[in-house]
Every structure is written in C-alpha cells, then in structure tokens.
Design a protein around this motif. Sequence first.
Motif, PDB file in Angstrom:
ATOM      1  N   GLY A  64     -68.973 -33.557  59.764  1.00 49.94           N
ATOM      2  CA  GLY A  64     -69.360 -32.346  60.901  1.00 49.94           C
ATOM      3  C   GLY A  64     -70.664 -32.563  61.649  1.00 49.94           C
ATOM      4  O   GLY A  64     -70.744 -32.331  62.651  1.00 49.94           O
TER       5      GLY A  64
ATOM      6  N   ALA B 267     -67.275 -28.042  59.525  1.00 57.76           N
ATOM      7  CA  ALA B 267     -66.922 -29.437  60.056  1.00 57.76           C
ATOM      8  C   ALA B 267     -65.737 -29.412  60.691  1.00 57.76           C
ATOM      9  O   ALA B 267     -65.668 -29.947  62.094  1.00 57.76           O
TER      10      ALA B 267
ATOM     11  N   ASN C 120     -69.097 -32.292  55.404  1.00 55.43           N
ATOM     12  CA  ASN C 120     -69.943 -31.745  56.259  1.00 55.43           C
ATOM     13  C   ASN C 120     -70.846 -33.098  56.857  1.00 55.43           C
ATOM     14  O   ASN C 120     -71.376 -32.761  58.028  1.00 55.43           O
TER      15      ASN C 120
END
Length: 504
Positions: free
Chosen positions: A73, A104, A70
């Motif tokens: 992301g 992500a 993430n």
Amino acid sequence: MSYRPIPRKSTLPAALYTAAQVREMDRLSIERYGIPGEELMERAGQAAFELLRQCWPDARRVLVLTGTGNNGGDGFVVARLALQAGLQVTVMQLGDRQRIAGDAKTNALRYAALSGDWRPFEKSLPGDMDLIVDAVFGTGLERNVEGRWAEALRSVNAMRVPVLALDIPSGLHSDTGKILGTAVQADATISFIGLKQGTFTADGPGCCGEVYFDALDVPAQVYASQILSARRLDWQRQKQLLPPRPRTAHKGRFGHVLVVGGDRGYGGAARLCAEAALRAGAGLVSLATRPEHVSAVLAARPEIMVHGVESPADLQAPAQSATVVALGPGLGKADWGRALWRKLIDTELPLIVDADALNLLAESPRSHDNRVLTPHPGEAARLLRCTVDEINANRFKAVERLQRRYGGVAVLKGAGTLVLDGGNRPTAVCTDGNPGMASGGMGDVLTGVIAGLMAQGRDLAHAAELGVCLHAAAADKAARAGERGLLASDLMSHIWRLANPDNE
C-alpha cells in the motif's frame, strides 16, 4: 543512475524496536489517537517519494514492486505521487491483487484510477528503469522467501538499478537482521514510525544501504508506551562523553593497562593492543609478552613498558601496579598462554578478555562480573557451544546468552557490533564501521581501546560502548583512503584524534 545522499537535519533516533512493537505503535496511533490508517499510509508514501526525488532527482522511469500487504500500500502511494509528478511509472504486482485489502486496496485503486501501468510479475523485470522501489514485504515476514517471490527479489538485485526500500528491504528479518532465503540489496531504506533493530546488525547493513527515518508525525505518547528493544550507538553521540582533560592532569590519574599476550609469532597482536590503549588515553601501558618480542616492541613504540615473561611468576611485578588487564591478544593456547591465562582469568582487577583467552574460557567456563568479553561470532559459538550459523541467526539472543552465561559485559563483534551489560539497559548496537575492518589485528586494537578507556575510570559498560564506537569511527576515518587493504595499525592516528573531539 547515481545516488545522492541527502544531509539529515538530525541524526537518526537512538531508539530501536522490534516489528511487534512498531505494529503496536501503529495500532495505538490509529485506535487511541485517531489517526486513520489511510492517513499514516499516505504520510509514509509521501515521505518515501520526497526522499526518492531528493536522492535520485534525475530518475524519470520508476518501477514499484509491490506485495499484497500494507507495505505494498505504501508503494502504491509512491507510485501515484510519482505518476502525478509526471514520471513514467510501472507497478509490478507480486501475489494475487484480489488479496489486497483495507487501506492498501484504497491506494491501489487510486493509482489504477489514474490509468497507471499495473501488471503482474511473471518472469522478469523491465530493463529500462532508472529506479526501483521495493514495497513487497514489510516487517511481518517470518519465513524464507521462496518461489516467484524469491525470483523477483533476485531479479531486483541482478539489475544495475538503484533501489529504495520502504520500511525494510524485502526478505530481511526486521528483528534479527537475518536474510530469510534471499533479500533485496537496497541503496537506501526509509523506516517509518520506529527504527527496526535488525536494520543495523547481521545482514541488515548490507541490505539497507543508507537508512533514513520518518516518524509520520505520530504522537509522542505512542513512543512512551514501549520500552526500547535496543539502543543505537554512534560516534556523534558517544564523543560527547569525552570532555577535555583538566589542566592539572598527570599520568597517574589515567590508569595503568597491563596487556598480556604475544606468544611466538604473535607479538604484533599484543603490541597493537598496547599501542591502542595508549592512543585511547591510558596513562601507562605495560606489555607482558615473550622475551624475544621485547626489543622489537621497544624499537617501534618505546612508550610501552615491555616485560619478557616466561612463566606466571614473571607477571607478579607488572601486575602489582596495573589497574586494568587486557588478556588474550596473540596469547595462543600452548602451555605458555594457558599458564598465563590461569594466573589472570580470575583476577579481581577489571579484565578484558579477547582472542585465545576467550577460547580457553570456552574450555573452562566461569562467570565474573568485573570483565568484558569481546568475541567475534566464531569465538561466541565456542563460548556458547553452538554453531556460527546459530550465532548469526539471532545476534541479539546470542549476546544475551553470552552475558547471562559469563557475566560482566558482552561485546559481540561483527557488522553492527552489540554490547550488553547485566543491568537494565537494552542491548546497544554500534552503527559505525565499514567492511575494511575485516582484517587481522582489528580486534586487538578494539581490546586496547576499551582497556584504555577502562583505565581512565569508566565503568565496564560505558568503556565498552564508547570503545566500540571510537574504534569504528577511527576505521571509518582511515577507510576514506580505501576499505580494501585497510590495516589495523592505520587506525592509531585516528584513535588519537577522535579521542580528543574538541580538536576534530
């Protein structure tokens, strides 16, 4: 590319959290309060991009280094926004892009749909960039960075290009502040949802640069679900605890500090401690030291009442009128210092223990709740009978062990000094201070400042917290003339001014 710090609308929050707590707050925001994870990622990337433009308005070529989670992301959101704003953007991927999933992946594909430059990291980074965005590892990193990942982080640090880290610099442990093998040395870090406690101590301050924060507009109820793991202390908040003195004040109202120390060759340490106690506002300060130091101290600072002591019996008179004792600066571990230590270590007066008094305590451990211990990592290692590396591996655990073993208040000095008492309050982390404080005598001044505040009636914990911040803020004022070559005595005039915040 110069870095332009932006003024904050308010100070950073005082609340600090572990990585697990922030992940839980992220989960609650999504599952209980209905904020899609994709929306939180968009908010994080937007906040980071806005900070990027404000801090580096001239940046035109941006490299975003991403991982597969993430944090990567968030990096793809920044890359997309930068591309849409007309900047030249390159994304370099660490890890197999096929492993990118969830929100992500959504943002990676959005960036790719704009025909954004997205290539794997191989052996080096492009050398013609104005700015690097670090979006490799988030707060979940628990093991040392190795292989190509470590090579990439080292390449970032080798480039003379400013770095913005997302949430936390890659390679830094978010709970302990320890570098896991290697870590990005960022110029600025933007933290999301909750500030991570490792940002502000151990290796954290050296890796994070200037720290910014964005709560991503998560509901207040999310924060109510968590008990703070630590508290951030800074002078802007602490100085509010120093109101003006009443017009009817007299010296007897502000206590009497007795400083005990200064064996042969170390009289300066005791004198620095005594003067700092005066500058912090103690009504009276006495110094019990070797007789040969009396004349020099009186000549330099006649406000200190100096007593030449040869044996513990000579302490009887100065100790009778004292309300606080500071034991240790320049004390030494020879027969003279040991005898004075044995006389005072179990006193019922509020006691602050520093320097060789700590080393002697390590040889003969005992617990007492009416004292403050102020070790640096080396002294802490002796007190806990472990190595300095073990102390630095987890400073939060170390200060907890110190407080449990020895009672009272534990102050673990260093970058991001920690303060912990025996109550229910979480560990406090001081975020003021600078590398210029790495010089002889600074600890003696801190001991005097805390003792001076204790003498004025503050309880041990609040005196320690306020004293740590006052000392660090004074050092920051003094370091405006330069960190290298900063002397402990340079702090005295600043302690005096800062102790009177209405006059700043």
